[in-house]
Design an enzyme around this catalytic site. Structure first.
Site, PDB file in Angstrom:
ATOM      1  CB  THR B  25      -1.077   0.023   1.153  1.00 16.04           C
ATOM      2  OG1 THR B  25      -2.111   0.778   0.937  1.00 16.04           O
ATOM      3  CG2 THR B  25      -0.355   0.265   2.601  1.00 16.04           C
ATOM      4  CB  CYS B  31      -3.653   5.645   6.621  1.00 15.96           C
ATOM      5  SG  CYS B  31      -4.819   6.790   6.195  1.00 15.96           S
ATOM      6  CG  HIS B  48      -4.194   2.174   3.475  1.00 22.74           C
ATOM      7  ND1 HIS B  48      -3.556   2.660   2.757  1.00 22.74           N
ATOM      8  CD2 HIS B  48      -4.411   3.574   4.256  1.00 22.74           C
ATOM      9  CE1 HIS B  48      -3.128   4.049   2.572  1.00 22.74           C
ATOM     10  NE2 HIS B  48      -3.932   4.338   3.662  1.00 22.74           N
TER      11      HIS B  48
END
Lengths: 210, 165
Positions: B25, B31, B48
């Site tokens: 990711t 995040c 995520h």
């Protein structure tokens, strides 16, 4: 606005006009500041999932210089002014009159505050045009600066939105140097209103929220 | 010989892969990228995560991958369905940075990175999954890639710094 996907063509046109008016004013301010002609693109209004949106605007991993402001007042939201780092360096060199300036040389305080101020002026002119057009009270926060991956900086502006759903409405206007129109576009304004702000904006312009 | 596929997940998404494939990711800021894996079975899932708690949602359908409290449980289910053994699961995490260092963004959202990390850990503890390694906090964005075969999580920052945990 319960569901961003329920926007009509009229709503989209209004949002596009907001991008037009705001970025037009900001482009004028930038051209006065740098003493050169700055052009702007036709605004794009993107309605996409967060992941799609990141791809649409260049991919989450792309490194950018980003000035972020929170908009407070009648229609809260987030505003980003995003530039390629090399372009940000060129702007800063011009503003502080130091041709050797580089963000690579560690955290240069003068350079960073020049870029922050640039973001402040541009976002301020974007918002004041928007406030005039809608007759809403909109106040920008102190600007914050980050030079990092697009996904990392922009996701911060999605947090409020993400509480309401999985879609973002992004009003994107690009500005570029008139003499090099074919070169990569120089900067983007991203306006991300909070979910509740859409009805406020539409109402202020005499269109019902749905 | 099979071709290695890099499965990419976006913000508020999750997926599971088996070796030799890898999962990645990009652009984690506040995040958190959480990986749950069983190295013996060479299977791994990644989420995520954007926000700490699904109670922050304002109604409507909840995307379980978006919230730390729902993502961990859902991710465990995905990994187990793909052949992971419950008692053998381990976790690695990265992200949870503070990208902007000012308070104008509203106090609630300022510490969001740290709160995401806290909640992910709390959930992992609830399911008795040990956190083997982590690279969290700071002020930098991260791109991460996990290799289920080796259990290595590679982390890259905008300044092209590369580290493996």
């Amino acid at each position: 606005m319960e569901d961003v996907r329920s926007l009509t063509g009229t709503h989209i046109d209004i949002l596009r006009e907001i991008g037009n008016i705001g970025a037009g004013n900001a482009a004028t301010a930038l051209s006065l500041l740098l003493n050169k002609k700055i052009e702007m693109s036709v605004p794009r209004v993107q309605i996409a999932t967060f992941a799609e949106m990141m791809e649409l605007i260049g991919g989450p991993e792309q490194v950018v210089a980003c000035v972020y402001l929170r908009i407070e007042g009648d229609a809260p939201g987030n505003m980003f002014f995003v530039l390629p780092p090399e372009q940000a360096e060129r702007f800063v060199r011009r503003m502080i009159g130091d041709d050797s300036f580089s963000f690579q040389d560690g955290a240069d305080e003068l350079g960073c505050s020049a870029l922050q101020e640039l973001g402040n002026i541009l976002a301020g002119s974007y918002l004041s045009a928007l406030a005039d057009f809608t007759q809403l009270a909109l106040h920008p926060s102190v600007p914050a600066l980050a030079i990092d991956m697009l996904g990392a900086v922009l996701s911060f502006g999605l947090l409020e939105l993400s509480r309401a759903g999985d879609y973002a409405i992004l009003i994107d206007t690009a500005i570029y140097d008139e003499r090099r129109p074919n070169e990569s576009i120089d900067g983007h304004f991203f306006l991300l209103p909070d979910p509740e702000s859409f009805s406020t904006i539409f109402r202020a312009l005499g269109v019902s929220g749905r | 010989m099979s071709i290695v596929q890099a499965v990419k997940i976006g913000i508020a998404e999750m997926e599971v892969v088996k070796a030799p494939n890898v999962i990645r990711t990009c652009g984690l800021g506040s995040c958190v990228g959480v990986v749950i894996y069983d190295i013996g079975k060479a299977v791994a899932g990644m989420a995520h995560v954007m926000l700490p708690h699904s109670s922050m949602a304002r109604g409507g359908d909840i995307n379980v991958a978006k919230y730390a409290d729902t993502a961990v449980e859902a991710l465990i289910r995905l990994v187990v369905a793909a052949g992971g053994r419950k008692g053998m699961l381990r976790a690695k995490l990265a992200g949870g940075a503070q990208m902007f260092s000012f308070s104008a963004a509203g106090g609630d959202m300022m510490r969001i990175g740290a709160r995401n990390v806290e909640e992910v850990k709390k959930q992992l503890e609830r399911f008795h999954i040990p956190v083997v390694a982590e690279d969290v906090g700071g002020h930098n964005g991260r791109t991460i890639e996990f290799h289920p075969q080796t259990g290595v999580l590679s982390i890259r920052t905008a300044s092209q710094e590369l580290k493996e945990i």
